[in-house]
Design a protein around this motif. Structure first.
Motif, PDB file in Angstrom:
ATOM      1  N   MET B 352       2.667  -3.910   1.526  1.00 28.55           N
ATOM      2  CA  MET B 352       1.610  -3.126   0.898  1.00 28.55           C
ATOM      3  C   MET B 352       1.214  -1.974   1.809  1.00 28.55           C
ATOM      4  SD  MET B 352      -0.053  -3.268  -1.858  1.00 28.55           S
ATOM      5  CE  MET B 352      -1.353  -2.248  -2.528  1.00 28.55           C
ATOM      6  N   LYS B 353       1.016  -2.318   3.091  1.00 27.20           N
ATOM      7  CA  LYS B 353       0.522  -1.331   4.029  1.00 27.20           C
ATOM      8  C   LYS B 353       1.549  -0.232   4.243  1.00 27.20           C
ATOM      9  CE  LYS B 353      -2.387  -1.169   8.036  1.00 27.20           C
ATOM     10  NZ  LYS B 353      -3.228  -1.902   8.945  1.00 27.20           N
ATOM     11  N   LEU B 354       2.804  -0.630   4.268  1.00 22.72           N
ATOM     12  CA  LEU B 354       3.843   0.359   4.469  1.00 22.72           C
ATOM     13  C   LEU B 354       4.193   1.071   3.173  1.00 22.72           C
ATOM     14  CD1 LEU B 354       6.050  -1.699   6.909  1.00 22.72           C
ATOM     15  CD2 LEU B 354       4.525   0.184   7.468  1.00 22.72           C
ATOM     16  N   GLY B 355       3.535   0.700   2.103  1.00 22.93           N
ATOM     17  CA  GLY B 355       3.659   1.476   0.877  1.00 22.93           C
ATOM     18  C   GLY B 355       4.748   1.019  -0.057  1.00 22.93           C
ATOM     19  N   GLY B 356       5.472  -0.009   0.310  1.00 21.59           N
ATOM     20  CA  GLY B 356       6.461  -0.562  -0.614  1.00 21.59           C
ATOM     21  C   GLY B 356       7.587   0.389  -0.935  1.00 21.59           C
TER      22      GLY B 356
END
Lengths: 514, 360
Positions: B352-356
């Motif tokens: 999620m944090k890395l934006g997928g």
């Protein structure tokens, strides 16, 4: 002039959606900078990037001219950035003071020194006119005071950059005025404020400049004083918006819903008073009847009794001539009542289900979507795709989008689509536009009017005076559980309606209480 | 979501379970090294490979896995419908008693004897979960509290019933069931000679498939899950949410009860002992459900894995390890394996944090 915050070319992607696409936001020191955009335009994502909750794929953040990397709220805090979230981040079972100092406690020899903290909090509260009771439990105080606690939390941490994420959505009109006053005070003291909203009146009232986002893209930044509301709204929605509705004259037909001497007792423990008292009215084909009133005057209980979520204590409900007083929710659902609920997260959606599953929440068992106990998944997805298309519901992954990941406006659109597409005889719409941007409000208003024009009965429950005046064929005013007036919107003014809602009947016009 | 994404998500779930297992195994290795460094590596490789040394061992894995797949399904099914069934232990032992009493008292049933005995097990298990279900639905009593209580009541009740009906005084346990009540082998004894595996394993697989279909394909499962996710919205949608909660509990109880029946009708010298100990299978079921991430297919493999570790652990007695140490190691592997949910959350948050990644 120097900028205190510069977010340059920020890009943030999620599966299926670009939430921010090369967005730029520059905030000057001591200004109130509005961030305007529709639901799902990317405002919250941008702020979460600034707050370190998301890492952008591209872009640079500068604070006070220096390039920074923010990896979490702790670092954001160290840079003097504080945020009041839309849903408050308070510990209910702690006192106001404990909440304010949480994470920043003054400690001496391992023991808390709350006296010093209390003095500092009281001084801040005095300075900015933020009245709070430091020893009250958060669970016991009003939403307005909870928000003041959130603001004090930021001030206690000596934050210079204050982000307000849709702060007015939960407030009463008086509380909104107070908040606006506070924000002006804070800016005058040199704090820089980012004000996230989609309410144009509030921007005109307090903001100095305004950055507009649309569908994740940067549209422009304008000086608020020299820009009209119409221009702002056009920038936000991408087209001209018209909230004025001209109801075509229509003679109402047969009554669809008849309510006769309805009583509902309070379900709260230890209470035995009637919250709906002797309510009688009817809604006919081809009319929009609006129940207007200040929040908490029995509207919720009335709607629950109409839709079957609770059983009335006495009285009679008739739908198309059939007694439904004791019928189940399922019976009412399948016999012509549709219901856009007040709280879309509590009642309207199963957030852990996909959009497609939510769109068949009442119809999953019908032969169209079910065969011998098995769900017809293809049919469900096809149906969902049809509604997504027809009602312009925006979602990252179509029918398979988790409902939780959708923006508030699109969640509401999904509910409206589901309820209207069931082709009901009676549509009960409870605050259908709460928390939505003008584009979505316009859309939902038109859908309600379409229902009316198609000869359906619409019962609208609203707290918004403009909405009530604009949309209704008839206005019933509810006050302390009773219907105190049956008014024609063409014959009264907003001021008169306000007086009725406040419980002081002016007695001059259109007074025919049923 | 495209099919490829679904597979990707499934892979991430599987990956998190595998990571959890590896952490558990490493922890077991540390204990081995501490307790007996000289034999640690030999012992460790026995745990890992012991279950594959011959066909008999593979049969034993399936035999051990059968009851805990059922209790795992019980807990996992309840999880999926928003309930935490910590009462699988009580339901399991009630089911065992149902199977044993029918297995002893009704030999005249002949060839369907064992089937009826298993049905009795499922029914008694289901009944034992009925009360927590009713309390949850009508009085909002949390099912964790009420089902824990029911575990103890169930254990003492079964002790009492065994004492008064089918008690074997000499051995302080229940009497043996009639031959006709023993679950047939269906040829498994030929493939896996000298192991106790029987058709109960097929029944466990069948239960996995049925529960998978109910949860993912039927409108009944749609209702149960909706109530689990959001009771208010389900009520709004016209679902009878009280009925759904009660049914979820009863089905979960029936699965655990069936697990009890499958173990005590295996014809392997398993008798209900009159002792004040809760049935361990009920709690192992929680680990199985966690390791399998409550997915029925995942639970099947999680149950087999735990059976596999148990059998491997048995062979460790060849080395110089106290039986208690072996128990500790097996228990800690299971314990850490149950962390797969935490591992999954960590992976999800990372993504999620890395934006997928890219837009699809």
């Amino acid at each position: 002039m120097d900028y205190i915050i510069e977010m340059l070319g920020i890009t943030k992607e999620f599966p299926g959606i670009v939430a921010n696409n090369e967005v730029t936001l520059k905030v000057k020191k001591g200004e109130i900078h509005a961030l305007l955009g529709e639901n799902g335009a990317g405002k919250s994502t941008l702020m979460n990037v600034l707050f370190g909750l998301y890492q952008p794929e591209k872009g640079v953040i500068k604070i006070r001219g220096k390039e920074v990397n923010i990896f979490g709220p702790r670092e954001a805090n160290a840079l003097g950035i504080g945020m009041v979230h839309q849903h408050f981040m308070l510990v209910d079972s702690f006192t106001v003071l404990q909440n304010i100092v949480l994470g920043m406690e003054t400690v001496a020899g391992g023991l808390l020194r709350m006296e010093e903290a209390r003095k500092k909090v009281m001084a801040l509260s005095e300075q900015y006119g933020l009245k709070v009771d430091p020893s009250a439990l958060v669970s016991d105080i009003s939403v307005g005071m909870q928000q003041r606690v959130e603001i004090l939390k930021m001030l206690y941490r000596e934050n210079e950059i204050l982000i307000f994420d849709e702060p007015t959505a939960v407030l009463t009109p008086q509380e909104i005025d107070e908040l606006m006053h506070t924000m002006r005070g804070l800016a005058a003291e040199g704090k820089s404020i980012i004000f996230i909203t989609h309410k144009l009146n509030e921007i005109k009232a307090v903001a100095d400049r305004c950055t507009v986002l649309r569908r994740g893209k940067f549209i422009g930044v304008v000086d608020v004083a020299s820009t009209s509301k119409e221009t702002l709204s056009e920038m936000m929605v991408g087209r001209k918006v018209n909230l004025e509705i001209d109801l075509q004259p229509l003679t109402p037909g047969e009554p669809v819903l008849q309510v006769d001497k309805l009583f509902v007792k309070s379900r709260r423990q230890g209470q035995d008073k009637d919250v709906v008292k002797n309510v009688s009215f009817s809604v006919r084909k081809g009319e929009i009847v609006c129940i207007a009133g200040i929040d908490g005057n029995g509207q919720t209980e009335l709607v629950h009794a109409l839709t079957g979520l609770t059983m009335p204590d006495s009285g009679l409900l008739t739908l198309n001539g059939e007694d439904i007083t004791r019928q189940s929710v399922r019976f009412r659902n399948t016999h012509g009542i549709a219901h856009i609920p007040e709280d879309r997260h509590k009642h309207g959606l199963v957030l852990d289900y996909t959009l497609g599953e939510n769109l068949v929440l009442q119809g999953y068992f019908t032969p169209e979507f079910q065969n011998n106990g098995f769900l017809r998944r293809k049919k469900i997805i096809n149906y969902a795709d049809k509604l997504i298309d027809k009602y312009d519901i925006r979602s990252g992954q179509g029918a398979l989008t988790p409902a939780r990941s959708m923006s508030g406006g699109n969640q509401q659109k999904a509910i409206v689509a589901r309820e209207i597409d069931r082709n009901p005889d009676l549509l009960v719409a409870v605050q259908p536009t709460r928390g939505l941007d003008v584009g979505a409000i316009e859309y939902i208003h038109h859908k309600l009017v379409e229902q009316r024009d198609a000869g359906k009965a619409v019962l609208l429950i609203s707290l918004e005076l403009d909405e009530v005046m604009n949309l209704s064929d008839r206005i019933l005013v509810i006050y302390e559980g009773s219907i105190v007036a049956d008014l024609n919107p063409k014959e009264i003014t907003v001021q008169e309606l306000g007086l009725y809602m406040a419980g002081s009947a002016p007695g001059a016009v259109g007074r025919d209480v049923q | 979501m495209k099919l490829t994404d679904r597979i990707k998500n499934m892979n991430f779930s599987f990956l998190s379970s595998v990571i959890a297992i590896i952490i558990g195994l490493l922890f077991g290795l540390v204990i081995l090294l501490i307790s007996n460094p000289a034999q640690a590596m030999g012992g460790f490789s026995t745990i890992l490979t012991g279950a594959f040394r011959d066909m008999r061992s593979i049969g034993r894995v399936m035999y051990f896995a059968t009851p805990i797949i059922l209790t795992g399904l019980s807990v996992g099914f309840a999880f999926k419908t928003g309930l935490f069934n910590i009462g699988a232990s009580g339901q399991f032992i009630l089911g065992a008693f149902g199977a044993v009493i029918v297995g002893i008292k009704l030999p005249q049933l002949g060839s369907v004897h064992w089937v009826v005995a298993l049905l009795a097990a499922a029914i008694l298990g289901g009944l034992w979960a009925l009360l927590p279900g009713i309390l949850k639905a009508y009085a909002n009593v949390h099912e964790v509290i009420s089902s824990i209580m029911m575990n103890y009541i169930g254990m003492y009740l079964v002790n009492y019933l065994v004492l008064n009906t089918v008690y074997d005084r000499l051995r302080n346990q229940s009497m043996g069931v009639a031959k006709s009540a023993v679950i047939p082998k269906m040829g498994l004894d030929k493939i896996f000679p000298r192991s106790n595996v029987n058709a109960g394993f097929f029944i466990a697989i069948l239960a996995v498939i049925v529960i998978y279909i109910i949860l993912n394909r039927t409108s009944f499962g749609f209702e149960l899950k909706a109530v689990g996710y959001n009771r208010d919205a389900s009520k709004y949608a016209g679902i009878n949410e009280k009925r759904s909660i009660i049914l979820s509990m009863v089905i979960a109880g029936a699965l655990a009860g069936l697990g009890g029946g499958l173990l005590y009708l295996a014809g392997t010298g398993k008798y209900i002992e009159v002792v004040d100990i809760l049935a361990a299978e009920g709690f192992t079921g929680i680990s199985v459900a966690l390791l399998g991430l409550s997915n029925p297919i995942g639970i099947l493999f999680a149950g087999l894995f735990i059976g596999y570790i148990t059998v491997g652990g048995d062979y460790m007695q060849l080395y110089d390890f106290a039986p208690e140490i072996i128990d500790i190691i097996v228990a800690s592997i299971i314990y850490f394996s149950a962390f797969s949910l935490i591992v999954k959350n960590v992976i999800d948050r990372r993504r999620m944090k890395l934006g997928g990644g890219k837009v699809q």
